[in-house]
Structures are given as structure tokens and as C-alpha cells.
Design a protein around this motif. Structure first.
Motif, PDB file in Angstrom:
ATOM      1  N   LYS A  79      24.032  78.114  67.208  1.00  0.00           N
ATOM      2  CA  LYS A  79      24.217  79.325  68.010  1.00  0.00           C
ATOM      3  C   LYS A  79      24.211  80.534  67.076  1.00  0.00           C
ATOM      4  CE  LYS A  79      26.952  82.761  69.630  1.00  0.00           C
ATOM      5  NZ  LYS A  79      27.972  83.600  68.985  1.00  0.00           N
TER       6      LYS A  79
ATOM      7  N   GLY B 209      31.549  87.148  74.737  1.00  0.00           N
ATOM      8  CA  GLY B 209      31.606  86.119  73.695  1.00  0.00           C
ATOM      9  C   GLY B 209      31.177  84.746  74.202  1.00  0.00           C
TER      10      GLY B 209
ATOM     11  N   ASP C 248      29.134  81.427  72.634  1.00  0.00           N
ATOM     12  CA  ASP C 248      29.784  80.345  71.871  1.00  0.00           C
ATOM     13  C   ASP C 248      29.982  79.140  72.794  1.00  0.00           C
ATOM     14  OD1 ASP C 248      30.097  82.092  69.716  1.00  0.00           O
ATOM     15  OD2 ASP C 248      32.128  82.681  70.313  1.00  0.00           O
TER      16      ASP C 248
ATOM     17  N   LYS D 110      38.448  87.056  67.748  1.00  0.00           N
ATOM     18  CA  LYS D 110      37.246  86.927  68.571  1.00  0.00           C
ATOM     19  C   LYS D 110      36.114  86.171  67.884  1.00  0.00           C
ATOM     20  CE  LYS D 110      38.654  90.528  71.606  1.00  0.00           C
ATOM     21  NZ  LYS D 110      39.069  91.898  71.567  1.00  0.00           N
TER      22      LYS D 110
HETATM   23 MG    MG Z   1      31.055  86.252  69.465  1.00  0.00          MG
END
Ligand code: MG
Ligand code: ADP
Ligand code: ASP
Length: 405
Positions: A7, A151, A154, A209
Motif C-alpha cells: 500500500k 486514512g 491502510d 495517524k
Molecule cells: Mg495514512
């Protein structure tokens, strides 16, 4: 032959040159004989740009349309990365979340993945192709586009790794692993070779984060070997694992902080059964999540009730309290949206007393007032004024022996 999910976050695909560099890295792994599925984020800044465009259009756009808009960021990157791969002679196909398909529930802007169909991906891999999947998005039963929360790429990476039973999931980002705290705030932060799922889950939920919290939950649940590494530098990064290191454990593994906090107080509420639910019920009805809660010991039949919410919800929460004030016979509504939460995390805390008092003394010595405290088995969190954030995190980092040699 191993199967990897790689990723790459926003900064790692932030320019044409960086996308080309990602293509080179992926091709190298494929040429070495491994099967590679790549998950990419939108180019850095793109999701924020889209959010701003939406706000200019309408004060409160529907979440369904937000998802249609935000999912476009990742769609751009998958196509560009495939072009870059083709350009270096590497066969590859791109898929959006709904093409894969990544089936989610219908909670727009914070959807949860239910199931992943892996047939297309497997067929492509078996044909020797690299598969490039858009992060952060899926599709619900009705065919609506959904997104997984900020986010969320992920989580796409880890969920694909679980579905495909990949050998490892690599999260490539702009730091070379998970550090004892955000290295951008504490230059003396140390990279960890390993961190337990339990600690990583606390760090992520308390504001670090570097990994979206759901991705860590997923990896823990499906036993995905998860590693955080740099897109730009060589190295082994940080392995998230069940094992604790054989070496003597540090008492504290890391320090997390969250700037997105605000606190609200309803003062002089009658100290009667049911008051907490009368306050928090209407807050929940507005879909506002509450984090810490403190109710003071009552005096003269009245008490003060304080809680924290996400800073984005501050004004709405305050309006709810204003409306409740007369109804509950409370005296004052007050609040502060320039507070932060700082937390120390470590499984070593279980077997050692005195960690909380050390933390409080360090803050006192710096003249930092603690406004709220909450603890669990492996963390202690305090709420302090935002202006003291850096000072507090650095002082705690040094006091708990986390600084680099
Ligand atoms: Mg991120
Ligand atoms: P990406 O765009 O690759 O998903 P993010 O910005 O989401 O990257 O996550 C990486 C950032 O997380 C780092 O640049 C760093 O500032 C921040 N961060 C916060 N806490 C930590 C930590 N404990 N260890 C490493 N990075 C952290
Ligand atoms: N592009 C999305 C975001 O900025 C998802 C991600 O990068 O993981 O939040």
C-alpha cells in the motif's frame, strides 16, 4: 513465490516522478518472482482539495455525494500507476473498489468492509499481472459508492491481504516505520523494530495517524503480517506482531496525541439519577461521538459534567447543550476547542505501579495543568491546553527513556 500487498500513501504517489518510482519498485518485486497487489491512496492533498470543493458548494453535503466525490482521488492514482507500469513493461490492471468488488455496509464516509470478491484479482495474478486497487473505497449492496474514513487505504490494503491470504502486507509511507511518537514533533523519537497489535491499536486510536485504526483491528483479527516501511528509503521498517520482544520491555512503548479534540462542560446540573443519560442522549442523537467523560463529586445537590468530542463537532455539541440547559436546570454551558489529548501507551504498564504519578510529575514540573485524566490497562491519557502539546510530548518522551541515544 510469495504474495504481497503493497500500500502506498498520498505522499508516496504525490507526483508523476513518485508514481514512476513506485512502478519501478513494484516491477522489481514482480520480476523477482513475487505476486504483487498494489493499493494506492489519492495523490497527496487531493482528498483535502475535494473536501474543500464540497464545502464551497454546500454547507452540509450529503454523505452519499461526498463518497462519490472523494472516491475519485484514488481512481486517478490507479490509472496513472498502471500507465507507469505499462511504460516499464510490466503488465498491470487497475480496479476501483466497486469493480473488485469490495463490498461494504452503507455507512457513507465511514463504511466497514464486509466481504471482498477475489476472483478477478486471482485470475490477473495467475496471468502474471500486477493488480492495482483503489484504496479507501467500496460499494454497498445497492451499488452506492462508499468510503472507509480518512486514512482508509491502510484498511483496504490489510483487508485485501487477509482476503488473499497474502504473505505480508507492506504499508509504504513517508516515514521508515512506527516511532515511539510522531517523529515530526519529537526529532529524538526512535523507530521501533516491532510493536504488538495491542499497543499499535492503542497508539492508532489515541491519534497516531501512521495507521488507520481499522487496519490494525483487521490485521489483528485475521492475523495479517503487517509492516510499516518507507517508500523512499531501504530498511525493514516496523513489524506489527503478537510477540513481545525477548529483551526487557520498556515500561512505555510510545506516546500518542490527538489535536482534534474539544471539551464541553455543563456546570451546576442537579445531581440526580439519569442526568448523564439526559445530557449524552441528545448528543448521541446528533450522531456526535463522545470520548472522555468526567462527572465531579456533587456539592449542594449540584454537579459539573464535562466531556470531550471531536473538534469538528464542537459547535454542534455546544448548541445541543445550550438547548438542554434550561430543561435540565443547569447553570452554565462552557467549552474549549483548543485542547489536546496526550497519551502514554505500553503493555509494561500492567506490571508496574507509579507510572501515572511519574507522568503527572513530569507535566507539573513543566507547569502544564492537567484538565482531565483517563486510564485503561495499557494507557494513560490527559487533556491539556493545545499550546503545551509539543512541550508535554517531548518532556514525557525524555522522562520515560524513549529518546534516541
Ligand atoms: Mg495514512
Ligand atoms: P500516508 O499518506 O502514507 O498514509 P500518513 O500521513 O497517513 O501517511 O501517515 C504517516 C505520518 O504519520 C508520518 O508522516 C508521521 O508524521 C505520522 N505519525 C504519527 N505518529 C507516528 C508514529 N508513532 N510513528 C510514525 N509516524 C507517525
Ligand atoms: N485519500 C484518503 C485520505 O486522504 C485515504 C487515504 O489516504 O488513506 O484520507
Amino acid at each position: 513465490m510469495a504474495l504481497y500487498v503493497y500500500k502506498f500513501g498520498g505522499t508516496s504517489v504525490g507526483t508523476v516522478e513518485r508514481i514512476k518510482a513506485v512502478a519501478d519498485k513494484v516491477k522489481k518485486a514482480r520480476d523477482a518472482g513475487d505476486q504483487i497487489v498494489v493499493v494506492v491512496s489519492a495523490m497527496s492533498g487531493e482528498t483535502n482539495r475535494l473536501v474543500a470543493l464540497a464545502k464551497d458548494m454546500q454547507t452540509q453535503p450529503t454523505e452519499r455525494e461526498m463518497d462519490v466525490l472523494l472516491s475519485t482521488g484514488e481512481q486517478v492514482t490507479i490509472a496513472l500507476l498502471c500507465m507507469a507500469l505499462h511504460n516499464v513493461g510490466c503488465d498491470a490492471s487497475s480496479y476501483t473498489g466497486s469493480q473488485v468488488k469490495i463490498l461494504t455496509d452503507s455507512s457513507h464516509t465511514k463504511a466497514r468492509i464486509r466481504e471482498i470478491e477475489d476472483a478477478k484479482i486471482r485470475a490477473d495474478l495467475d496471468a502474471g499481472k500486477v493488480v492495482v486497487v483503489a484504496g479507501f473505497q467500496g460499494v454497498d449492496e445497492e451499488g452506492n459508492i462508499t468510503t472507509l474514513g480518512r486514512g482508509g487505504s491502510d484498511t483496504t490494503g490489510v483487508a485485501l491481504a487477509a482476503a488473499l491470504k497474502a504473505d505480508e502486507c507492506h504499508i509504504y509511507t513517508d516515514v521508515d516505520g512506527v516511532y515511539t511518537t510522531d517523529p515530526r514533533v519529537v526529532p529524538k523519537a526512535r523507530r521501533l523494530d516491532k510493536i504488538t497489535f495491542e499497543e499499535m491499536l492503542e497508539m492508532a486510536s489515541l491519534g497516531s495517524k501512521v495507521l488507520q485504526i481499522r487496519s490494525v483491528e483487521f490485521a489483528g483479527k485475521y492475523n495479517v503480517a503487517l509492516r510499516v516501511l518507507s517508500s523512499f528509503a531501504e530498511g525493514n521498517g516496523t513489524l506489527i506482531t503478537y510477540e513481545e520482544s525477548e529483551m526487557e520491555r520498556a515500561l512505555i512503548s510510545g506516546i500518542a496525541f490527538n489535536r482534534d479534540e474539544a471539551k464541553l462542560t455543563l456546570a451546576g446540573v442537579p445531581d440526580l439519577p439519569g442526568v448523564a443519560s439526559k445530557i449524552l442522549g441528545p448528543i448521541a442523537a446528533e450522531n456526535i461521538e463522545v470520548d472522555m467523560i468526567v462527572q465531579n463529586v456533587g456539592a449542594n445537590g449540584a454537579t459539573d459534567f464535562t466531556f470531550t468530542v471531536n473538534r469538528n463537532d464542537y459547535v454542534r455539541a455546544k448548541n445541543v447543550l445550550e438547548a438542554l440547559r434550561t430543561e435540565l436546570g443547569a447553570q452554565i454551558v462552557s467549552g474549549d476547542d483548543s485542547i489536546v489529548k496526550v497519551s502514554i501507551v505500553g503493555v509494561g504498564m500492567r506490571s508496574h505501579a507509579g507510572i501515572a504519578s511519574t507522568m503527572f510529575k513530569v507535566l507539573a514540573d513543566e507547569g502544564i495543568n492537567i484538565q482531565m485524566i483517563s486510564t485503561s490497562e495499557i494507557k494513560i491519557s490527559v487533556v491539556i491546553a493545545e499550546k503545551y502539546l509539543e512541550l508535554a510530548v517531548r518532556a514525557l518522551h525524555t522522562a520515560f527513556g524513549l529518546d534516541q541515544a
